[in-house]
Write an enzyme that holds these catalytic residues in place. Structure first.
Site, PDB file in Angstrom:
ATOM      1  CB  SER A 180      -0.950  -0.044   1.198  1.00  0.00           C
ATOM      2  OG  SER A 180      -1.948   0.940   1.105  1.00  0.00           O
ATOM      3  CG  ASP A 184      -6.909  -2.891  -2.995  1.00  0.00           C
ATOM      4  OD1 ASP A 184      -7.533  -2.131  -2.225  1.00  0.00           O
ATOM      5  OD2 ASP A 184      -5.686  -3.051  -2.939  1.00  0.00           O
ATOM      6  CG  HIS A 195      -5.815  -2.439   0.845  1.00  0.00           C
ATOM      7  ND1 HIS A 195      -5.158  -1.986  -0.290  1.00  0.00           N
ATOM      8  CD2 HIS A 195      -5.184  -1.819   1.897  1.00  0.00           C
ATOM      9  CE1 HIS A 195      -4.213  -1.138   0.042  1.00  0.00           C
ATOM     10  NE2 HIS A 195      -4.197  -1.024   1.361  1.00  0.00           N
TER      11      HIS A 195
END
Length: 377
Positions: free
Chosen positions: A224, A311, A350
Site C-alpha cells: 500500500s 481492492d 486490500h
C-alpha cells in the site's frame, strides 16, 4: 331603570352551560383537542429536517476550505499514523501476537530519534530462538537464509494483524523478516513525512547490509503506502549503484495524487469543481508525492507486483497501470517484471493476499528467476 349585568353573574351563566358544549369549545372543529396540533407537529419535524440538511450542507462546503487553509490535515489523512491499531498492543512483546521467534529492538537513524524494529527469523529456527537475546538474533544473519525488509502501509503499526500473518507466511518459507515503524508510527519517535519514511527505510536497509554477507539475498517488500516508500528507497539504492536483489509491490499505486483521487474517502468530493485545487494540491503542499510511476524509470532490479481485483482502497487499475509503466521502462529492460492479479472471487481485497495458497509458489518462482538474472549480470 334597566338592571346592569353583574360580571360575576355572567361568569355564573357561562359556567351553567351544558358541559358538552364546553368540551366542544375546548376541542377544535374536527373534534380533537388542540385541533391544529398535528399540522404544527408536522411543520416542526420538517423544520428540524431542513435545519439538519442546512448544517450538513454548511459542513460539506466548509471542509474543502478548511483542508485548503490547513494542509496539515490532509497529511494526517494520508499517513493515518494516529490510528494505532490494535489499541493497547505492547510492541515490545511480539510474542503476544504469536511471534515466538521475533526480537524487538530499537535503532537510531538520527540523533535522538528512535524507531521500533522487529526481526523474525525463519520458522525452522523457532525452537532455537526461544529465550534468546539480540546478539543471537544478529548472529542468524550469517546464515544462508534470504532477508525481506517489509515496509508497511499507513495506519496501524508493525504489529497489525494482517502484517503479522504475512510475517508468519514469509518466515515459514525460510526468510528472515525485518520490519519497523516509521518515525511517528507505533512506538517510534518523531513525526511522519515522506522524506523521513524513506530515510528510515534506507537506514534499516544499510544496517542489514552491514550484517549480511555478499551472497545473502536482500529483498524489499512494500504494501500500500509502503510501496511508495519502497520505490523511493530502491531508486536511491540504484542511484548509488547498489540495487536490492528484488522489489515486491503489494497493492501499489502510481502516485499519491492518483491514489487520493481514487480513494473511497474522496468519493463525496471527487466531482466537485476544484477538487484538485482543494485536496490534491494540499497533499503536494506537504511535499508528499510517492511517485512510483516516476521511480520505476530509475530502478534496475526484478519487480513483482501483486494486486487483488477487489481492492477497495487502492484500485486494481492503479496497480495494473504501474506495472505497464514498469514493463516499458528502459531501466528495467533485461530484468524480470511480473504482475500477478488475484480474482475478486477470492475476496483478498486490500490486505489479505497472504491468504493465497499460491503465494509460496509465486514467490519461489519469482525469487528463483530473480537470482538467475542477478547471476547472469
Amino acid at each position: 331603570m334597566r338592571k346592569r349585568n353583574n360580571p360575576e353573574d355572567s361568569g355564573t351563566l357561562l359556567d351553567r352551560r351544558d358541559p358538552d358544549l364546553k368540551q366542544r369549545d375546548r376541542q377544535g372543529p374536527g373534534g380533537d383537542a388542540g385541533g391544529m396540533g398535528k399540522p404544527f407537529s408536522r411543520l416542526g419535524v420538517m423544520g428540524k429536517m431542513k435545519r439538519m440538511i442546512l448544517w450538513l450542507l454548511v459542513v460539506y462546503v466548509s471542509i474543502p476550505f478548511i483542508v485548503k487553509l490547513c494542509p496539515s490535515i490532509q497529511a494526517k489523512l494520508v499517513f493515518l499514523n494516529f490510528m494505532r491499531l490494535p489499541y493497547f498492543m505492547d510492541l515490545k512483546r511480539p510474542l503476544d501476537q504469536g511471534l515466538n521467534h521475533t526480537h524487538n529492538f530499537y535503532l537510531e537513524p538520527e540523533t535522538g530519534l528512535k524507531i521500533g524494529v522487529w526481526h523474525t527469523v525463519p520458522a525452522q529456527m523457532w525452537r532455537e530462538a526461544r529465550g534468546k537475546r539480540g546478539d543471537w538474533y544478529d548472529s542468524t544473519f550469517s546464515s544462508t537464509h534470504s532477508v525481506i525488509l517489509y515496509l508497511h502501509g499507513n495506519a496501524g503499526t508493525r504489529g497489525g494483524d494482517h502484517r503479522v500473518q504475512l510475517y508468519k507466511v514469509l518466515s515459514s518459507l525460510g526468510h528472515h523478516v525485518v520490519t519497523f515503524d516509521y518515525r511517528g508510527w507505533g512506538d517510534s519517535d518523531g513525526s511522519p513525512s515522506e522524506g523521513g519514511m524513506t530515510s528510515d527505510a534506507l537506514f534499516v536497509y544499510d544496517w542489514l547490509k552491514q550484517r549480511l554477507n555478499d551472497k545473502t539475498p536482500l529483498y524489499i517488500w512494500g504494501h500500500s503506502l509502503g510501496t511508495g516508500v519502497a520505490t523511493n528507497l530502491v531508486r536511491r539504492l540504484c542511484d548509488r549503484g547498489s540495487p536490492p536483489d528484488a522489489l515486491i509491490l503489494e497493492s501499489p499505486f502510481t502516485n499519491i495524487r492518483e491514489e487520493a483521487r481514487s480513494h473511497p474517502f474522496s468519493m463525496v468530493y471527487r466531482y466537485l469543481p476544484g477538487f484538485d485545487w482543494f485536496f490534491l494540491d494540499a497533499i503536494t503542499a506537504n511535499n508528499i508525492f510517492f511517485a512510483s510511476d516516476e521511480n520505476v524509470n530509475h530502478i534496475w532490479c526484478p519487480v513483482l507486483v501483486l494486486h487483488a481485483e477487489d481492492d477497495p482502497v487502492v484500485p486494481f487499475h492503479l496497480g495494473k497501470k504501474l506495472y505497464n509503466v514498469a514493463s516499458q521502462s528502459n531501466s528495467l529492460s533485461g530484468h524480470k517484471v511480473h504482475f500477478v492479479p488475484f480474482p475478486s472471487a477470492l475476496a483478498y481485497r486490500h490486505k489479505f493476499i497472504y491468504r493465497s495458497p499460491e503465494l509460496p509458489n509465486i514467490l519461489s518462482d519469482f525469487f528463483g528467476s530473480a537470482q538467475q538474472t542477478d547471476d547472469s549480470t
